[in-house]
Enzyme design. Structure first.
Site, mmCIF file in Angstrom:
data_model
loop_
_atom_site.group_PDB
_atom_site.id
_atom_site.type_symbol
_atom_site.label_atom_id
_atom_site.label_comp_id
_atom_site.label_asym_id
_atom_site.label_seq_id
_atom_site.Cartn_x
_atom_site.Cartn_y
_atom_site.Cartn_z
ATOM 1 C CG ASP A 1 29.757 41.811 30.488
ATOM 2 O OD1 ASP A 1 29.080 43.014 30.734
ATOM 3 O OD2 ASP A 1 30.553 41.783 30.144
ATOM 4 C CG ASP B 1 40.016 38.581 26.266
ATOM 5 O OD1 ASP B 1 39.137 37.991 27.569
ATOM 6 O OD2 ASP B 1 38.286 38.366 25.629
ATOM 7 C CB THR C 1 31.789 48.890 40.878
ATOM 8 O OG1 THR C 1 30.099 48.465 41.106
ATOM 9 C CG2 THR C 1 32.912 47.869 42.303
ATOM 10 C CD GLU C 2 33.073 53.140 37.743
ATOM 11 O OE1 GLU C 2 32.898 52.122 37.618
ATOM 12 O OE2 GLU C 2 34.140 53.747 38.078
ATOM 13 C CE1 TYR C 3 28.548 49.190 34.178
ATOM 14 C CE2 TYR C 3 26.493 47.470 34.477
ATOM 15 C CZ TYR C 3 27.411 48.186 33.648
ATOM 16 O OH TYR C 3 27.305 48.321 32.163
ATOM 17 C CD GLU C 4 28.872 47.980 45.238
ATOM 18 O OE1 GLU C 4 29.896 47.759 44.869
ATOM 19 O OE2 GLU C 4 29.068 46.886 46.952
ATOM 20 C CD GLU D 1 37.843 45.654 39.892
ATOM 21 O OE1 GLU D 1 37.121 45.978 39.794
ATOM 22 O OE2 GLU D 1 38.364 47.171 39.473
ATOM 23 C CG ASP E 1 23.059 43.205 38.352
ATOM 24 O OD1 ASP E 1 24.662 42.861 38.197
ATOM 25 O OD2 ASP E 1 22.266 43.322 37.738
ATOM 26 C CE LYS F 1 20.285 35.201 23.693
ATOM 27 N NZ LYS F 1 20.228 35.920 23.205
HETATM 28 C C1 LIG Z 1 29.536 45.576 33.660
HETATM 29 S S1 LIG Z 1 30.594 45.978 33.679
HETATM 30 C C2 LIG Z 1 30.675 45.912 35.592
HETATM 31 C C3 LIG Z 1 31.911 46.855 35.312
HETATM 32 C C4 LIG Z 1 32.749 47.400 37.054
HETATM 33 N N1 LIG Z 1 33.380 45.983 37.098
HETATM 34 C C5 LIG Z 1 31.762 47.756 37.862
HETATM 35 O O1 LIG Z 1 30.975 46.771 38.468
HETATM 36 O O2 LIG Z 1 31.077 49.501 37.590
HETATM 37 C C6 LIG Z 1 32.287 44.376 32.860
HETATM 38 C C7 LIG Z 1 33.086 45.221 32.571
HETATM 39 O O3 LIG Z 1 33.772 44.048 31.969
HETATM 40 C C8 LIG Z 1 34.450 44.329 31.191
HETATM 41 N N2 LIG Z 1 34.696 42.610 30.403
HETATM 42 C C9 LIG Z 1 33.544 41.568 30.583
HETATM 43 N N3 LIG Z 1 34.707 40.954 29.937
HETATM 44 C C10 LIG Z 1 35.887 41.055 30.142
HETATM 45 C C11 LIG Z 1 36.785 39.508 29.818
HETATM 46 N N4 LIG Z 1 36.951 38.691 29.189
HETATM 47 N N5 LIG Z 1 38.067 40.434 30.148
HETATM 48 C C12 LIG Z 1 38.138 41.702 30.896
HETATM 49 N N6 LIG Z 1 37.202 42.821 30.716
HETATM 50 C C13 LIG Z 1 36.436 42.086 30.572
HETATM 51 C C14 LIG Z 1 33.883 44.818 29.841
HETATM 52 O O4 LIG Z 1 34.138 45.156 29.217
HETATM 53 C C15 LIG Z 1 33.173 45.750 31.323
HETATM 54 O O5 LIG Z 1 33.432 46.860 31.420
#
Ligand SMILES: C[S@@+](CC[C@H](N)C(=O)[O-])C[C@H]1O[C@@H](n2cnc3c(N)ncnc32)[C@H](O)[C@@H]1O
Length: 211
Positions: free
Chosen positions: A116, A94, A189-192, A44, A152, A120
């Site tokens: 994310d 990352d 997930t948490e966001y979901e 994931e 979403d 833009k």
């Molecule tokens: C919007 S949150 C969603 C978290 C989780 N998947 C959820 O649905 O609740 C996006 C997550 O992806 C991580 N993230 C963003 N870009 C990333 C990258 N290039 N590599 C690894 N993690 C990343 C962020 O730090 C954040 O925790």
């Protein structure tokens, strides 16, 4: 994901050395040794606070799960939940560097949950479904490997569909309102959970990559 920085994170995180693999590049091509079995590995990306991957690992002990999360404070929250689960590990990198961590075809299945959206145009390269990232996934996924994506964000979702289609990947499942139409149990997930509560539409796609 907004989160206040955890104090003394470097100290606190050390106690999770069995869960968070701190130099994951040393395991490239050797992940089966980390798990001490040959079971398929599911990854994931952007695992957040870990609800999804922890629940999946408990549900499916014959699959090995790895959560990749770039934020140290957030992965710490995931690690707190991930203790004593033999088939689960976390990596704090990352996703741009996944090729340093996994050998070609080391992964069977990949999840992108509420990535994310980077709306833009000038930030397109940061989207986790931009061509740069799809090249990385294609490399580390097995032939006919699977990607599941939930979002979403309509713009990010449509962008991702176009990018998958450009590669001629097979669309196995598509759902434009996951929680309305789906009756089977869904691991969220948490966001979901937050989006479900406020009735936000959640989009879902499952694709199989071409060889
Ligand atoms: C919007 S949150 C969603 C978290 C989780 N998947 C959820 O649905 O609740 C996006 C997550 O992806 C991580 N993230 C963003 N870009 C990333 C990258 N290039 N590599 C690894 N993690 C990343 C962020 O730090 C954040 O925790």
């Amino acid at each position: 994901m907004r989160l206040r920085k955890v104090k003394n994170i470097e100290e606190k995180i050390k106690q999770f050395a069995d869960i968070i693999i701190f130099e994951p590049q040393l395991q490239k091509g050797k992940w089966r040794k980390v798990f001490a079995n040959d079971n398929p590995i599911h990854l994931e990306i952007g695992t957040g606070k870990g609800n999804f991957i922890v629940a999946n690992a408990i549900k499916d002990p014959n699959i090995n799960f790895i959560g990749c999360e770039v934020s140290r404070s957030i992965i710490y929250k995931a690690a707190l939940k991930a203790q004593n689960i033999a088939n689960l590990r976390l990596i704090n990198i990352d996703a741009s560097f996944l090729q340093d961590v996994f050998e070609e075809e080391e992964i069977s299945h990949l999840y992108l949950n509420f990535s994310d959206p980077w709306p833009k145009a000038r930030h397109e390269k940061r989207r986790l479904t931009s061509p740069k990232f799809l090249d990385i996934y294609q490399n580390l996924l097995k032939k006919q490997g699977i990607i599941e994506l939930k979002s979403d964000d309509q713009h990010f979702f449509e962008y991702s569909l176009v990018k998958f289609h450009e590669r001629n990947w097979d669309f196995l499942e598509l759902n434009l309102d996951l929680h309305k139409e789906q009756t089977a149990e869904i691991i969220t997930t948490e966001y979901e959970e937050k989006f479900k509560e406020i009735g936000k539409t959640i989009y879902y796609i499952k694709v199989r990559i071409k060889e």
